[in-house]
Design a protein around this motif. Sequence first.
Motif, PDB file in Angstrom:
ATOM      1  N   VAL A  21      20.396  29.000 -23.767  1.00  0.00           N
ATOM      2  CA  VAL A  21      20.052  29.065 -25.089  1.00  0.00           C
ATOM      3  C   VAL A  21      18.552  30.281 -25.459  1.00  0.00           C
ATOM      4  N   ILE A  29      19.481  32.518 -32.024  1.00  0.00           N
ATOM      5  CA  ILE A  29      19.533  31.898 -31.909  1.00  0.00           C
ATOM      6  C   ILE A  29      20.541  32.881 -30.523  1.00  0.00           C
ATOM      7  N   LEU A  31      23.627  32.305 -27.453  1.00  0.00           N
ATOM      8  CA  LEU A  31      23.879  31.722 -26.063  1.00  0.00           C
ATOM      9  C   LEU A  31      24.896  31.733 -25.421  1.00  0.00           C
TER      10      LEU A  31
END
Length: 66
Positions: A21, A29, A31
Motif C-alpha cells: 500500500v 491510495i 494497492l
Amino acid sequence: MTPDNWQKSSYSAQGSNCLHVAAPDSQTIKLCESDDPEVVVTTTPANLKAFILGVKAGEFDHFVEG
C-alpha cells in the motif's frame, strides 16, 4: 514498483503474495501485489475506508464461503 513509499502488509511475512500500500498524497491510495507489481489499483482514502468497513461487516463473505 514505482518510487512511491510502499508499505507491505505485516500479515504477508516472507511470502511472495504480499499486499503493498502507498499513499503518495492525501487524496490517493495505491494497492498492488508483489507477484504482479506493475498492476496498481488506485482509490481514495474514503473509498478504501468504506471497503474495509464492508469487509469487517461481512459484506463480502459470500465470495470466500464454500
